[in-house]
Design a protein around this motif. Structure first.
Motif, PDB file in Angstrom:
ATOM      1  N   LYS A 147      31.123  39.928  49.653  1.00  0.00           N
ATOM      2  CA  LYS A 147      31.242  40.361  51.053  1.00  0.00           C
ATOM      3  C   LYS A 147      31.827  41.771  51.164  1.00  0.00           C
ATOM      4  CE  LYS A 147      35.750  38.289  52.047  1.00  0.00           C
ATOM      5  NZ  LYS A 147      36.464  37.361  52.906  1.00  0.00           N
ATOM      6  N   PHE A 148      32.383  42.248  50.064  1.00  0.00           N
ATOM      7  CA  PHE A 148      32.953  43.588  50.053  1.00  0.00           C
ATOM      8  C   PHE A 148      31.927  44.577  49.506  1.00  0.00           C
ATOM      9  CE2 PHE A 148      36.593  40.649  49.597  1.00  0.00           C
ATOM     10  CZ  PHE A 148      37.222  40.943  50.802  1.00  0.00           C
ATOM     11  N   ARG A 149      32.363  45.750  49.203  1.00  0.00           N
ATOM     12  CA  ARG A 149      31.463  46.802  48.731  1.00  0.00           C
ATOM     13  C   ARG A 149      31.340  46.791  47.211  1.00  0.00           C
ATOM     14  NH1 ARG A 149      32.200  51.882  52.889  1.00  0.00           N
ATOM     15  NH2 ARG A 149      31.521  50.682  54.698  1.00  0.00           N
ATOM     16  N   THR A 174      27.008  48.211  53.202  1.00  0.00           N
ATOM     17  CA  THR A 174      26.950  47.198  54.262  1.00  0.00           C
ATOM     18  C   THR A 174      28.089  46.197  54.126  1.00  0.00           C
ATOM     19  OG1 THR A 174      25.498  45.654  53.063  1.00  0.00           O
ATOM     20  CG2 THR A 174      24.426  47.386  54.403  1.00  0.00           C
ATOM     21  N   GLY A 175      28.752  46.187  52.979  1.00  0.00           N
ATOM     22  CA  GLY A 175      29.866  45.265  52.767  1.00  0.00           C
ATOM     23  C   GLY A 175      31.131  45.740  53.475  1.00  0.00           C
ATOM     24  N   GLN A 176      32.070  44.819  53.592  1.00  0.00           N
ATOM     25  CA  GLN A 176      33.359  45.138  54.197  1.00  0.00           C
ATOM     26  C   GLN A 176      34.166  46.045  53.270  1.00  0.00           C
ATOM     27  OE1 GLN A 176      35.557  41.557  55.116  1.00  0.00           O
ATOM     28  NE2 GLN A 176      33.690  40.491  55.711  1.00  0.00           N
ATOM     29  N   LYS A 178      37.332  46.611  51.378  1.00  0.00           N
ATOM     30  CA  LYS A 178      38.373  45.722  50.851  1.00  0.00           C
ATOM     31  C   LYS A 178      39.722  46.398  51.037  1.00  0.00           C
ATOM     32  CE  LYS A 178      39.211  42.706  46.865  1.00  0.00           C
ATOM     33  NZ  LYS A 178      40.642  42.717  46.831  1.00  0.00           N
TER      34      LYS A 178
END
Length: 181
Positions: A147-149, A174-176, A178
């Motif tokens: 879910k992260f980069r 597109t990831g969160q 961190k």
């Protein structure tokens, strides 16, 4: 010139087809066919003037044979060492396949701060400021970082022999972001 990224090619590794049956199914459980087809696929994307970052685990072969496959693959290659590359890199012929060899690589590509390492890491430089992390090693298994980069760029994770760096960065962005700590 285009820039590409990949990991965990595992040339010559018969059991990789058992470990990763979905991503390796196209190789018909034949390691020689897999090796040859991987060169064909590589060269269908990568041109001689292109640059390719390989995030480790190139081959399970004697160094001379591994070098033969790498030399048949187009492009200038930069290797970020994986756990299965140590012995091969002692051979000058294999090491000579690569323009550079690193334990990890940190820098900016197309304005994005990038940290590349064979293994997924829980925290990477500048992650809390939006940096992306590319790794291999997991063959598409979950790291908890999806879910992260952070992205697994291994052939078995992406389903592709190589991925264009621009596309990999766009996907990672597109990831969160961190958080730090």
């Amino acid at each position: 010139m285009r820039t590409w990224i990949t990991s965990d090619l595992h040339f010559g590794h018969t059991n990789i087809m058992k470990f990763c049956p979905q991503s390796r199914a196209r190789f018909k459980n034949d390691v020689n066919y897999m090796n040859e087809q991987m060169v064909v696929e590589w060269n269908s994307y990568v041109q001689p003037e292109d640059l390719v970052y390989i995030l480790g685990d190139v081959a399970f072969l004697p160094a001379q044979k591994a070098a033969e496959y790498m030399n048949r693959c187009n492009g200038t290659k930069i290797l970020i060492k994986g756990n299965h590359d140590r012995k091969l890199l002692k051979d000058p012929g294999f090491r000579g396949c690569f323009e550079e060899v690193h334990s990890d690589w940190i820098g900016t590509i197309n304005g994005t701060y990038v940290h590349m390492y064979h293994f997924p890491v829980m925290e990477w430089d500048q992650m809390h400021r939006g940096a992306v992390h590319f790794h291999g090693h997991l063959h598409g298994g979950e790291s908890g970082l999806e879910k992260f980069r952070a992205r697994d760029m291994g052939m078995d994770a992406t389903g592709m022999i190589v991925v264009e760096m621009e596309r990999a960065i766009a996907d990672a962005l597109t990831g969160q972001i961190k958080g730090h700590h």
